[in-house]
Design an enzyme around this catalytic site. Structure first.
Site, short mmCIF file in Angstrom:
data_model
loop_
_atom_site.label_atom_id
_atom_site.label_comp_id
_atom_site.label_asym_id
_atom_site.label_seq_id
_atom_site.Cartn_x
_atom_site.Cartn_y
_atom_site.Cartn_z
N CYS A 113 -30.93 36.02 43.83
CA CYS A 113 -31.19 36.31 42.31
C CYS A 113 -32.68 36.62 42.24
CB CYS A 113 -30.77 35.06 41.45
SG CYS A 113 -29.02 34.79 41.52
N HIS A 250 -34.92 35.85 35.10
CA HIS A 250 -33.74 35.75 35.49
C HIS A 250 -32.66 35.33 34.64
CE1 HIS A 250 -30.09 35.91 38.33
NE2 HIS A 250 -30.29 34.64 38.52
N ASN A 280 -24.49 36.31 34.79
CA ASN A 280 -25.46 36.44 35.72
C ASN A 280 -25.14 37.51 36.85
OD1 ASN A 280 -27.14 35.80 38.07
ND2 ASN A 280 -26.87 33.85 38.14
O1 UT7 Z 1 -28.75 32.42 39.66
C1 UT7 Z 1 -28.83 31.47 40.71
C2 UT7 Z 1 -29.27 30.06 40.32
N1 UT7 Z 1 -28.06 29.71 39.77
C3 UT7 Z 1 -28.27 28.65 38.60
O2 UT7 Z 1 -29.43 28.73 38.37
C4 UT7 Z 1 -27.28 27.94 37.81
C5 UT7 Z 1 -27.72 26.45 37.79
N2 UT7 Z 1 -26.82 25.68 37.25
C6 UT7 Z 1 -26.05 25.78 36.03
O3 UT7 Z 1 -26.52 26.93 35.00
C7 UT7 Z 1 -25.41 24.71 35.53
O4 UT7 Z 1 -25.45 23.79 36.27
C8 UT7 Z 1 -23.80 25.05 35.33
C9 UT7 Z 1 -23.77 25.90 34.23
C10 UT7 Z 1 -23.39 25.64 36.48
C11 UT7 Z 1 -22.99 24.05 35.23
O5 UT7 Z 1 -23.55 23.13 33.90
P1 UT7 Z 1 -23.56 21.58 34.05
O6 UT7 Z 1 -23.96 21.16 32.57
O7 UT7 Z 1 -24.65 21.21 34.89
O8 UT7 Z 1 -22.32 21.11 34.28
P2 UT7 Z 1 -21.92 20.19 35.59
O9 UT7 Z 1 -21.73 20.90 36.64
O10 UT7 Z 1 -22.53 18.60 35.56
O11 UT7 Z 1 -20.20 19.84 35.00
C12 UT7 Z 1 -19.95 19.14 33.94
C13 UT7 Z 1 -18.54 18.92 33.69
C14 UT7 Z 1 -17.65 18.61 35.05
O12 UT7 Z 1 -16.63 17.70 34.54
P3 UT7 Z 1 -16.60 16.10 34.78
O13 UT7 Z 1 -17.01 15.81 36.11
O14 UT7 Z 1 -17.89 15.71 33.95
O15 UT7 Z 1 -15.33 15.51 34.13
C15 UT7 Z 1 -17.17 19.89 35.38
O16 UT7 Z 1 -16.07 19.56 36.24
O17 UT7 Z 1 -17.89 20.21 33.26
C16 UT7 Z 1 -16.93 20.45 34.30
N3 UT7 Z 1 -16.69 22.11 34.57
C17 UT7 Z 1 -16.34 22.88 33.48
N4 UT7 Z 1 -15.42 22.52 32.54
C18 UT7 Z 1 -15.03 23.59 31.85
C19 UT7 Z 1 -17.45 22.62 35.45
N5 UT7 Z 1 -17.24 23.85 35.28
C20 UT7 Z 1 -16.57 23.97 34.18
C21 UT7 Z 1 -15.71 25.02 33.15
N6 UT7 Z 1 -15.09 24.79 32.28
N7 UT7 Z 1 -15.81 26.54 33.75
#
Ligand code: UT7
Length: 323
Positions: A113, A250, A280
């Site tokens: 990225c 980004h 993204n």
């Molecule tokens: O471009 C390269 C760099 N990339 C980035 O910078 C991405 C950085 N990371 C992020 O943007 C975020 O961490 C994400 C958008 C990927 C995830 O958001 P988050 O608030 O950190 O969520 P999480 O991974 O902590 O997941 C929270 C919950 C989980 O469920 P439990 O364990 O709390 O029951 C996940 O399983 O959300 C669940 N989850 C989803 N739920 C519905 C994960 N993906 C999804 C989804 N829909 N698509």
């Protein structure tokens, strides 16, 4: 020494668009979750017959047209991508052929990225030293080809697209009106490669692997490392946030962009945001955002524009351009 001035910008987004509601039919997710956690509402996805070089060439044609420069005048083509058409030749070479840019030497850069800022920095070095007079710098990624469409943690985050800049070397003077790339800053830390990577690649079966990501960890690194990269570009140019006209981050997550805005007290109106419509697009996010903001008249001649990015590698980077 020469200075690399931006002469033209272009972009390309595939016609097909997938909304959050569309994704909710195929993986266990909701529009509300995606919007709340990422700010994303839709993403473009290329057609079966299209490849990264097709998008890159389309973006390049628009950038060249806007620059009033013909492909035969280009000395260098650098494509930032993690989704090359083939392991080799370079996608940049495919773009060269598609444009009939016969004079150019062409190669790819892989910094995920952060790839566009890396490619910009590479082209800038060639132009500064006079080894190239005119360069095409392209960020292009077909993330849809390496997404595991059954993994909700990644399937909702990415899109396809390409953006391009035409740079031209002009003799460097040292006045205030000296337009062009002022500085670029590149950083890597390979120790955290496993936070964001593509799993097995089987070249023999012509199969790419899939994106694997520890989202929460990457999020924390993104806030920290992008913050450091912005700090460096401001300090290096002896300027403050108030001296900047536009921040072009980004586009990985609206919450990351808002976090940087809050930390540096940058009004959100100064942030160019496309993540809601493009999601993204990896190396393409920044040139696509530049294209959009120039097209609608936000970025104008002599404006100071800061670019920043962070991604797999880990890699992170920033740059200052006087437009
Ligand atoms: O471009 C390269 C760099 N990339 C980035 O910078 C991405 C950085 N990371 C992020 O943007 C975020 O961490 C994400 C958008 C990927 C995830 O958001 P988050 O608030 O950190 O969520 P999480 O991974 O902590 O997941 C929270 C919950 C989980 O469920 P439990 O364990 O709390 O029951 C996940 O399983 O959300 C669940 N989850 C989803 N739920 C519905 C994960 N993906 C999804 C989804 N829909 N698509």
């Amino acid at each position: 020494m020469h200075r690399s001035v931006v002469r033209g910008v272009g972009g390309y987004l595939p016609e097909k668009c997938i909304t959050n509601e569309d994704l909710a039919h195929t993986v266990d997710t909701t529009d509300a979750w995606i919007v709340e956690r990422t700010g994303m509402k839709q993403r473009h996805v290329l057609a079966e017959h299209q490849n990264t070089s097709d998008m890159a060439a389309e973006a390049a044609k628009i950038a060249l047209h806007n620059a009033g420069i013909s492909p035969s005048e280009i000395d260098l083509i650098v494509v930032a991508t993690v989704t090359p058409d083939h392991p080799f030749p370079a996608t940049a070479a495919r773009v060269q052929a598609k444009l009939c840019a016969n004079k150019a030497f062409a190669f790819d850069v892989n910094a995920v990225c952060s790839g566009f800022i890396y490619a910009l920095s590479v082209a800038d070095q060639y132009i500064k030293t006079g080894m190239a007079k005119r360069a095409l710098v392209i960020g292009a990624d077909a993330m849809s080809k390496i997404i595991d469409w059954t993994d909700r943690a990644t399937a909702v985050l990415f899109g396809d697209g390409a953006g391009a800049l035409v740079l031209e070397g002009v003799p460097a003077t040292h006045g205030d009106n000296d337009r062009g790339i002022q500085s670029t800053h590149l950083f890597s830390d390979g120790n955290h490669y496993d936070l964001l990577y593509v799993d097995t690649v089987s070249a023999s079966e012509n199969q790419a692997g899939h994106v694997r990501m520890q989202g929460r960890e990457i999020f924390k690194f993104a806030i920290k490392l992008i913050g450091e990269a912005v700090e460096v570009v401001l300090q290096n140019n002896n300027i403050t946030v108030d001296d900047i006209d536009w921040f072009v981050p980004h586009q990985a997550n609206l919450r990351i962009i808002e976090g940087i805005s809050t930390h540096f007290k940058i009004p959100m109106e100064k942030m160019v945001v496309t993540v809601d419509r493009h999601s993204n697009t990896s190396a393409a996010t920044i040139p696509l955002a530049l294209w959009e903001a120039q097209l609608d008249g936000r970025i104008q001649k002599n404006h100071r524009v800061v670019l920043e990015a962070m991604g797999g590698g880990l890699t992170w980077a920033s740059a200052l351009i006087k437009w």
